[in-house]
Each structure stands twice: as C-alpha cells, then as structure tokens.
Design a protein around this motif. Structure first.
Motif, PDB file in Angstrom:
ATOM      1  N   GLU A  35       0.862  -1.187   0.000  1.00 22.19           N
ATOM      2  CA  GLU A  35       0.000   0.000   0.000  1.00 22.19           C
ATOM      3  C   GLU A  35       0.892   1.228   0.000  1.00 22.19           C
ATOM      4  OE1 GLU A  35      -3.384   2.204   2.744  1.00 22.19           O
ATOM      5  OE2 GLU A  35      -2.890   0.129   3.144  1.00 22.19           O
ATOM      6  N   ALA A  36       0.505   2.247  -0.758  1.00 22.02           N
ATOM      7  CA  ALA A  36       1.296   3.474  -0.860  1.00 22.02           C
ATOM      8  C   ALA A  36       0.408   4.685  -0.668  1.00 22.02           C
ATOM      9  CB  ALA A  36       1.979   3.550  -2.222  1.00 22.02           C
ATOM     10  N   GLN A  37       0.948   5.682   0.007  1.00 21.65           N
ATOM     11  CA  GLN A  37       0.266   6.961   0.180  1.00 21.65           C
ATOM     12  C   GLN A  37       0.504   7.794  -1.065  1.00 21.65           C
ATOM     13  OE1 GLN A  37      -1.496   7.850   3.010  1.00 21.65           O
ATOM     14  NE2 GLN A  37      -2.119   9.724   2.009  1.00 21.65           N
ATOM     15  N   LEU A  38      -0.547   8.369  -1.621  1.00 22.15           N
ATOM     16  CA  LEU A  38      -0.423   9.211  -2.809  1.00 22.15           C
ATOM     17  C   LEU A  38      -0.277  10.669  -2.380  1.00 22.15           C
ATOM     18  CD1 LEU A  38      -3.240   7.567  -4.943  1.00 22.15           C
ATOM     19  CD2 LEU A  38      -0.794   7.058  -4.954  1.00 22.15           C
ATOM     20  N   HIS A  39       0.612  11.393  -3.032  1.00 22.17           N
ATOM     21  CA  HIS A  39       0.855  12.797  -2.685  1.00 22.17           C
ATOM     22  C   HIS A  39       0.721  13.681  -3.916  1.00 22.17           C
ATOM     23  CE1 HIS A  39       2.313  11.845   1.311  1.00 22.17           C
ATOM     24  NE2 HIS A  39       3.057  10.894   0.784  1.00 22.17           N
ATOM     25  N   THR A  40       0.290  14.910  -3.677  1.00 23.27           N
ATOM     26  CA  THR A  40       0.275  15.932  -4.717  1.00 23.27           C
ATOM     27  C   THR A  40       1.178  17.066  -4.268  1.00 23.27           C
ATOM     28  OG1 THR A  40      -1.586  17.132  -3.752  1.00 23.27           O
ATOM     29  CG2 THR A  40      -2.116  15.388  -5.353  1.00 23.27           C
ATOM     30  N   GLY A  47       1.137  20.715   3.825  1.00 23.67           N
ATOM     31  CA  GLY A  47       1.143  19.729   4.905  1.00 23.67           C
ATOM     32  C   GLY A  47      -0.145  18.938   5.010  1.00 23.67           C
ATOM     33  N   LEU A  48      -0.788  18.675   3.888  1.00 27.39           N
ATOM     34  CA  LEU A  48      -2.081  17.973   3.903  1.00 27.39           C
ATOM     35  C   LEU A  48      -1.985  16.536   3.402  1.00 27.39           C
ATOM     36  CD1 LEU A  48      -4.214  20.906   2.448  1.00 27.39           C
ATOM     37  CD2 LEU A  48      -3.986  20.225   4.849  1.00 27.39           C
ATOM     38  N   GLU A  49      -0.802  15.918   3.492  1.00 27.66           N
ATOM     39  CA  GLU A  49      -0.620  14.570   2.976  1.00 27.66           C
ATOM     40  C   GLU A  49      -1.567  13.564   3.613  1.00 27.66           C
ATOM     41  OE1 GLU A  49       1.993  16.364   4.111  1.00 27.66           O
ATOM     42  OE2 GLU A  49       3.529  16.416   2.572  1.00 27.66           O
ATOM     43  N   ALA A  50      -1.896  13.766   4.885  1.00 26.10           N
ATOM     44  CA  ALA A  50      -2.762  12.821   5.597  1.00 26.10           C
ATOM     45  C   ALA A  50      -4.162  12.755   5.000  1.00 26.10           C
ATOM     46  CB  ALA A  50      -2.851  13.201   7.072  1.00 26.10           C
ATOM     47  N   PHE A  51      -4.553  13.794   4.270  1.00 27.98           N
ATOM     48  CA  PHE A  51      -5.898  13.834   3.700  1.00 27.98           C
ATOM     49  C   PHE A  51      -5.941  13.368   2.244  1.00 27.98           C
ATOM     50  CE2 PHE A  51      -5.704  17.042   7.059  1.00 27.98           C
ATOM     51  CZ  PHE A  51      -6.695  16.544   7.891  1.00 27.98           C
ATOM     52  N   GLU A  52      -4.784  13.035   1.701  1.00 29.99           N
ATOM     53  CA  GLU A  52      -4.739  12.564   0.322  1.00 29.99           C
ATOM     54  C   GLU A  52      -4.962  11.060   0.287  1.00 29.99           C
ATOM     55  OE1 GLU A  52      -2.020  15.929  -1.719  1.00 29.99           O
ATOM     56  OE2 GLU A  52      -0.950  14.242  -0.883  1.00 29.99           O
ATOM     57  N   GLY A  53      -5.270  10.534  -0.865  1.00 29.05           N
ATOM     58  CA  GLY A  53      -5.626   9.132  -1.001  1.00 29.05           C
ATOM     59  C   GLY A  53      -4.448   8.181  -0.913  1.00 29.05           C
TER      60      GLY A  53
END
Length: 71
Positions: A35-40, A47-53
């Motif tokens: 599983e990978a965290q997606l970032h924009t 600093g909103l990485e926690a809210f990304e998919g």
C-alpha cells in the motif's frame, strides 16, 4: 509487514472487483501486496498529505511489474 519486520512476504493470488488478477506483462497470477500513500504538490506544500488518497499495489512474483489500484 513493517519496515523492521522479520516476516518474509509470500506471493499470493489476487482478486479485485471479482476478477482474478493476471500480470499484464507475463500472465503470472501471484503477487506481492503493498500500500502506498499518494501525494500531490499542493498537499505537500500545505502539509495535507494525511488527507490525500492511498493506493494498493501488487508486484508480480515472476517479472516484478507493478499493478496499481486506487482505493
């Protein structure tokens, strides 16, 4: 499996959306799961990485091609 875990991952058959996954490249049917965290760029700047998919990925045991599925 964590970063410092001593577990050895095993490749397994995968089913997504009721369909057995087969590698697009070699046709193999066993995969390692991750599983990978997606970032924009915008999310990172504010600093909103926690809210990304996030996305699931499956790596073919034979040829190592990665297959991605957004959650």
């Amino acid at each position: 499996m964590g970063l410092f875990s001593s577990e050895v991952p095993t490749a397994q058959p995968v089913q997504r959306g009721g369909v057995d996954l087969k590698c697009d490249h070699c046709g193999h049917d066993r995969f390692y799961q991750g599983e990978a965290q997606l970032h924009t760029l915008t999310g990172t700047l504010f600093g909103l990485e926690a809210f990304e998919g996030s996305a699931d990925y499956y790596t073919c045991e034979r040829c190592r091609r990665m297959h991605w599925f957004q959650q």
